[in-house]
Design a protein around this motif. Sequence first.
Motif, PDB file in Angstrom:
ATOM      1  N   THR A 148       0.736  -1.655   0.045  1.00  0.00           N
ATOM      2  CA  THR A 148      -0.049  -0.325  -0.171  1.00  0.00           C
ATOM      3  C   THR A 148       0.793   1.137  -0.158  1.00  0.00           C
ATOM      4  O   THR A 148       1.518   1.357  -0.913  1.00  0.00           O
ATOM      5  CB  THR A 148      -1.024  -0.076   1.568  1.00  0.00           C
ATOM      6  N   SER A 149       1.295   1.819   1.552  1.00  0.00           N
ATOM      7  CA  SER A 149       2.075   2.504   1.571  1.00  0.00           C
ATOM      8  C   SER A 149       3.244   2.763   2.259  1.00  0.00           C
ATOM      9  O   SER A 149       2.995   2.172   3.726  1.00  0.00           O
ATOM     10  CB  SER A 149       1.019   4.021   1.316  1.00  0.00           C
ATOM     11  N   TYR A 150       3.817   4.050   2.494  1.00  0.00           N
ATOM     12  CA  TYR A 150       5.011   4.019   3.405  1.00  0.00           C
ATOM     13  C   TYR A 150       4.255   4.771   4.384  1.00  0.00           C
ATOM     14  O   TYR A 150       4.794   4.033   5.751  1.00  0.00           O
ATOM     15  CB  TYR A 150       5.343   5.331   2.787  1.00  0.00           C
ATOM     16  N   ALA A 151       3.183   5.442   4.229  1.00  0.00           N
ATOM     17  CA  ALA A 151       2.466   5.963   5.415  1.00  0.00           C
ATOM     18  C   ALA A 151       2.058   4.921   6.036  1.00  0.00           C
ATOM     19  O   ALA A 151       1.529   5.143   7.817  1.00  0.00           O
ATOM     20  CB  ALA A 151       1.193   6.988   4.853  1.00  0.00           C
ATOM     21  N   ASP A 152       1.598   4.182   5.302  1.00  0.00           N
ATOM     22  CA  ASP A 152       0.899   2.603   5.969  1.00  0.00           C
ATOM     23  C   ASP A 152       0.997   2.319   6.957  1.00  0.00           C
ATOM     24  O   ASP A 152       1.442   1.729   7.991  1.00  0.00           O
ATOM     25  CB  ASP A 152      -0.081   2.255   5.323  1.00  0.00           C
ATOM     26  N   LEU A 153       2.844   2.059   6.524  1.00  0.00           N
ATOM     27  CA  LEU A 153       3.856   0.840   6.667  1.00  0.00           C
ATOM     28  C   LEU A 153       4.244   1.959   8.336  1.00  0.00           C
ATOM     29  O   LEU A 153       4.397   1.078   9.109  1.00  0.00           O
ATOM     30  CB  LEU A 153       4.834   0.604   5.777  1.00  0.00           C
ATOM     31  N   LYS A 154       4.862   3.577   7.753  1.00  0.00           N
ATOM     32  CA  LYS A 154       5.019   4.137   9.542  1.00  0.00           C
ATOM     33  C   LYS A 154       3.861   3.964  10.131  1.00  0.00           C
ATOM     34  O   LYS A 154       3.904   3.983  11.681  1.00  0.00           O
ATOM     35  CB  LYS A 154       5.067   5.383   8.759  1.00  0.00           C
ATOM     36  N   HIS A 155       2.197   4.081  10.377  1.00  0.00           N
ATOM     37  CA  HIS A 155       1.508   3.891  11.173  1.00  0.00           C
ATOM     38  C   HIS A 155       1.362   2.793  11.559  1.00  0.00           C
ATOM     39  O   HIS A 155       1.526   2.691  12.992  1.00  0.00           O
ATOM     40  CB  HIS A 155       0.458   3.991  10.537  1.00  0.00           C
ATOM     41  N   SER A 156       1.701   1.216  10.713  1.00  0.00           N
ATOM     42  CA  SER A 156       1.454   0.085  11.504  1.00  0.00           C
ATOM     43  C   SER A 156       2.647   0.127  12.545  1.00  0.00           C
ATOM     44  O   SER A 156       2.286  -0.605  13.763  1.00  0.00           O
ATOM     45  CB  SER A 156       1.304  -0.441  10.356  1.00  0.00           C
ATOM     46  N   VAL A 157       3.937   0.138  12.427  1.00  0.00           N
ATOM     47  CA  VAL A 157       5.199   0.008  12.981  1.00  0.00           C
ATOM     48  C   VAL A 157       4.400   1.149  14.366  1.00  0.00           C
ATOM     49  O   VAL A 157       5.127   0.807  15.318  1.00  0.00           O
ATOM     50  CB  VAL A 157       6.122   0.786  11.950  1.00  0.00           C
ATOM     51  N   MET A 158       5.007   2.595  14.108  1.00  0.00           N
ATOM     52  CA  MET A 158       4.794   2.885  15.265  1.00  0.00           C
ATOM     53  C   MET A 158       3.525   3.326  16.011  1.00  0.00           C
ATOM     54  O   MET A 158       3.467   3.257  17.280  1.00  0.00           O
ATOM     55  CB  MET A 158       5.320   4.565  14.473  1.00  0.00           C
ATOM     56  N   ASP A 159       2.525   3.358  15.294  1.00  0.00           N
ATOM     57  CA  ASP A 159       1.251   3.502  15.705  1.00  0.00           C
ATOM     58  C   ASP A 159       0.400   1.892  16.977  1.00  0.00           C
ATOM     59  O   ASP A 159      -0.293   2.509  17.488  1.00  0.00           O
ATOM     60  CB  ASP A 159       0.276   5.133  15.416  1.00  0.00           C
ATOM     61  N   VAL A 160       0.778   1.083  16.179  1.00  0.00           N
ATOM     62  CA  VAL A 160       0.558   0.067  16.514  1.00  0.00           C
ATOM     63  C   VAL A 160       1.328  -1.737  16.934  1.00  0.00           C
ATOM     64  O   VAL A 160       1.026  -1.289  18.454  1.00  0.00           O
ATOM     65  CB  VAL A 160      -0.583  -0.514  15.020  1.00  0.00           C
ATOM     66  N   LEU A 161       2.308  -1.540  16.661  1.00  0.00           N
ATOM     67  CA  LEU A 161       3.892  -2.428  16.522  1.00  0.00           C
ATOM     68  C   LEU A 161       4.333  -1.722  18.122  1.00  0.00           C
ATOM     69  O   LEU A 161       4.595  -2.179  19.373  1.00  0.00           O
ATOM     70  CB  LEU A 161       3.870  -3.033  15.872  1.00  0.00           C
TER      71      LEU A 161
END
Length: 247
Positions: A148-161
Amino acid sequence: MILERSMHPQFLSNTYLVAAREGGEAFFVDAGGPMEPLFEAVERHRLTPTHVLLTHHHHDHVCEVPAILERWPDVQVLIHPTERDLVDTATGTMEAGTTVRAGGLDVQTLHTPGHTSGMLSLLVDGNVFTGDTLFKNSVGGVRAPDSTSYADLKHSVMDVLLALPPETILRPGHTDPSTVAEELEHNAFARVWRGVDPEGDEPCTALGERATLVLLGDDYDGGHKAWVRWPDGRDDIVPGSKVQRGA
């Protein structure tokens, strides 16, 4: 909790066997093989597999599902609904934000898109199976099929995991485990995203196009992964091998 891991010698992808107790039910996380060590563990612990929980659809995480179904034809093979049609051997779906009961345990499904649209991380008993979203000292790329996108990945790493408790054990889809605390402190991508380390601004060529190299970080296979910024301001994470520095 019983937790066994098998890592493919070429893909470096992990398959996990998880159960609450000896002699009970069990589940697999992904199925990239080799499966024989885990089949032996099933026998050794006297387990009955009931589920295969897939983090995402890529070949190196699903190619051994048929071997599991050959032994246990009634096993449920579950994946996020958006990737259901991409895995022929999937038998059903699991929605993000729900709890799957498997192996005598409650498995919480966390939607962590970026590397793929339906990527799920699986949280169970202080462990989170992160698929190809977060690795020890690295993160997933966003150039693979169905990314999907860089923004999605960053959110998944920082805000979820990495928002999970610091003692949470990270069990990635490739190579070695880590913890939330260790990745917040040592993962180069997380350190820049946290504002601990500065962004880079080195000119480079990435995928044949001019870009700015924000960070050249480690990857799980001993190589590198690159965070680049395109001239229009978009950020991207690409294989380090596709970046020429100073170009």
